[in-house]
Design an enzyme around this catalytic site. Structure first.
Site, PDB file in Angstrom:
ATOM      1  N   PRO A   1       0.841  -1.199   0.000  1.00 39.33           N
ATOM      2  CA  PRO A   1       0.000   0.000   0.000  1.00 39.33           C
ATOM      3  C   PRO A   1       0.873   1.244   0.000  1.00 39.33           C
ATOM      4  CG  PRO A   1      -0.003  -1.064   2.163  1.00 39.33           C
ATOM      5  CD  PRO A   1       0.718  -1.982   1.237  1.00 39.33           C
TER       6      PRO A   1
ATOM      7  N   GLN B   1      -6.356  -1.917   1.846  1.00 43.80           N
ATOM      8  CA  GLN B   1      -5.935  -1.671   3.217  1.00 43.80           C
ATOM      9  C   GLN B   1      -6.908  -0.700   3.873  1.00 43.80           C
ATOM     10  OE1 GLN B   1      -2.525   0.910   4.440  1.00 43.80           O
ATOM     11  NE2 GLN B   1      -1.597  -1.019   5.111  1.00 43.80           N
TER      12      GLN B   1
ATOM     13  N   TYR C   1      -0.676   5.179  13.163  1.00 42.00           N
ATOM     14  CA  TYR C   1      -2.060   5.562  12.946  1.00 42.00           C
ATOM     15  C   TYR C   1      -2.940   4.971  14.054  1.00 42.00           C
ATOM     16  CZ  TYR C   1      -0.084   7.180   8.579  1.00 42.00           C
ATOM     17  OH  TYR C   1       0.687   7.838   7.657  1.00 42.00           O
TER      18      TYR C   1
ATOM     19  N   ARG D   1      -1.559  -5.413   9.231  1.00 39.25           N
ATOM     20  CA  ARG D   1      -0.227  -4.802   9.153  1.00 39.25           C
ATOM     21  C   ARG D   1       0.148  -4.249  10.515  1.00 39.25           C
ATOM     22  NH1 ARG D   1       2.896  -0.904   4.824  1.00 39.25           N
ATOM     23  NH2 ARG D   1       3.641  -2.925   4.126  1.00 39.25           N
TER      24      ARG D   1
ATOM     25  N   LEU E   1      13.036  -2.138   1.659  1.00 34.47           N
ATOM     26  CA  LEU E   1      14.272  -2.097   0.894  1.00 34.47           C
ATOM     27  C   LEU E   1      14.657  -3.479   0.350  1.00 34.47           C
ATOM     28  CD1 LEU E   1      16.505   0.482   2.793  1.00 34.47           C
ATOM     29  CD2 LEU E   1      15.149   0.800   0.732  1.00 34.47           C
TER      30      LEU E   1
ATOM     31  N   ARG F   1       8.667   1.241  -3.291  1.00 31.35           N
ATOM     32  CA  ARG F   1       9.403   2.166  -4.156  1.00 31.35           C
ATOM     33  C   ARG F   1      10.001   1.476  -5.376  1.00 31.35           C
ATOM     34  NH1 ARG F   1      10.234   3.842   1.106  1.00 31.35           N
ATOM     35  NH2 ARG F   1       9.714   6.028   1.538  1.00 31.35           N
TER      36      ARG F   1
END
Length: 361
Positions: free
Chosen positions: A25, A102, A183, A231, A302, A325
């Site tokens: 997401p 999500q 969050y 998550r 990563l 990314r």
């Protein structure tokens, strides 16, 4: 031809995903101010499906208007969102991928500028709102939030369930509860965000109560065939906060509750976090969560090379991987990864003339 684990299928409940290379997401901040997804979402998420990813997950999608980070965040709090999302899920399915959503609530980190433009709070005159949280503790640099009452907590749990039903109606085949990155649900979990003294605070059992309630409410609201992910931020990367030991304990408790995968990330609770970043830096957290019980896990962070990704699955660090990314840079990276791993991944018909040398037709 040797079988690649990254490009092997995975079945969860009634859903089979064609490979284990999934889209994480990623916030796009491109919805209307009513949270309705736009052509950008069709192009963005549809492009990821066209690029060969097995599962394509929406950005954090707000279950209530006040659950947004900023005004152009995507939402699923009203029936007006269903058809807009439906055209996106139809395209994703048409590419042979699985659409996932999500479900999120930004909590005290909401009502801000679009993050690409700044991190300041916006006023009510600018369309902002009073944020909510477990306790009246502000995130650094943002206004003090309203501490949710017991009635408001119950309403929030119900909002997650209602949003989940809408998401399924819109064609999403997998749902994920966002309880990470500082969050709302993560704020309840962490001692750095939760100073309540009622049944939703205090010890580990109290602080994790709302997540268990959200899991149960969503599980009861959606078909048995729909997988449900959670998550988690494995650690707050801050003294006195949520830790990997807490995550391991929570994963063990979630075993048998109807949760089908744990998506293991980290951080986001406080601005003063101290993160050590490097290739695969969050993978050890996924490995620890996987060892906590029988729930399969997703690793993130990563992971940028095909051989690196394959080895993580071979080593048993995770059961699937999410890429962010790397897929923004190269939405069709899965095709190149498949060639590198000598795996089969079918190209869309209109693109087959551009297949990499050695790819499978």
């Amino acid at each position: 031809m040797p079988q690649s684990l990254l490009f092997s299928p995975m079945t969860l409940r009634g859903v089979t995903v064609k490979n284990r290379l999934w889209v994480a997401p990623m916030a796009q901040y491109s919805a209307t101010e009513r949270g309705v997804p736009t052509d950008w979402h069709l192009a963005h998420l549809g492009g990821m499906a066209r690029g060969g990813a097995g599962l394509v997950m929406s950005e954090a999608t707000a279950v209530l208007p006040e659950g947004r980070i900023c005004l152009p965040d995507a939402g699923i709090w009203g029936d007006e969102h269903i058809e807009a999302w439906s055209r996106i899920t139809r395209f994703i399915v048409g590419q042979g991928s699985v659409p996932a959503m999500q479900l999120a609530h930004a909590g005290r980190k909401g009502s801000t500028q679009v993050p690409t433009e700044g991190r300041n709070a916006i006023t009510e005159a600018e369309g902002g709102w009073r944020t909510v949280a477990p306790s009246a503790l502000a995130y650094e640099g943002l206004p003090e939030p309203h501490a949710l009452t017991l009635t408001e907590i119950a309403d929030t749990v119900a909002a997650y369930a209602a949003a989940a039903k809408r998401a399924v109606e819109a064609g999403f085949q997998v749902l994920e509860i966002h309880a990470a990155h500082g969050y709302l649900l993560n704020e309840f979990l962490s001692p750095l965000g939760n100073e309540r003294t009622d049944r939703y605070g205090g010890d580990f059992t109290g602080r994790t109560r709302i997540l268990h309630e959200v899991v149960a409410a969503i599980r009861a609201a959606i078909p048995e065939s729909v997988p449900l992910f959670v998550r988690l931020s494995a650690t707050d990367w801050a003294e006195g906060g949520w830790s990997i030991e807490d995550t391991v304990r929570l994963c063990a408790e979630l075993d048998g509750t109807g949760v089908d995968m744990i998506d293991v990330s980290s951080g986001g609770m406080v601005a003063h976090q101290k993160i050590t970043v490097g290739p695969g830096y969050q993978v050890p957290f996924a490995r620890a969560a996987r060892a906590a019980g029988s729930i399969p896990v997703i690793a993130v962070g990563l992971i940028t090379e095909a051989v690196q990704a394959e080895q993580l699955l071979v080593d048993g660090a995770a059961d699937a991987l999410m890429f962010g990314r790397q897929l923004l840079r190269e939405p069709h990276w899965p095709f190149r990864a498949a060639v590198e791993l000598r795996a089969e991944l079918r190209w869309p018909g209109p693109y087959r003339s551009a297949r990499y040398q050695g790819s499978i037709p």
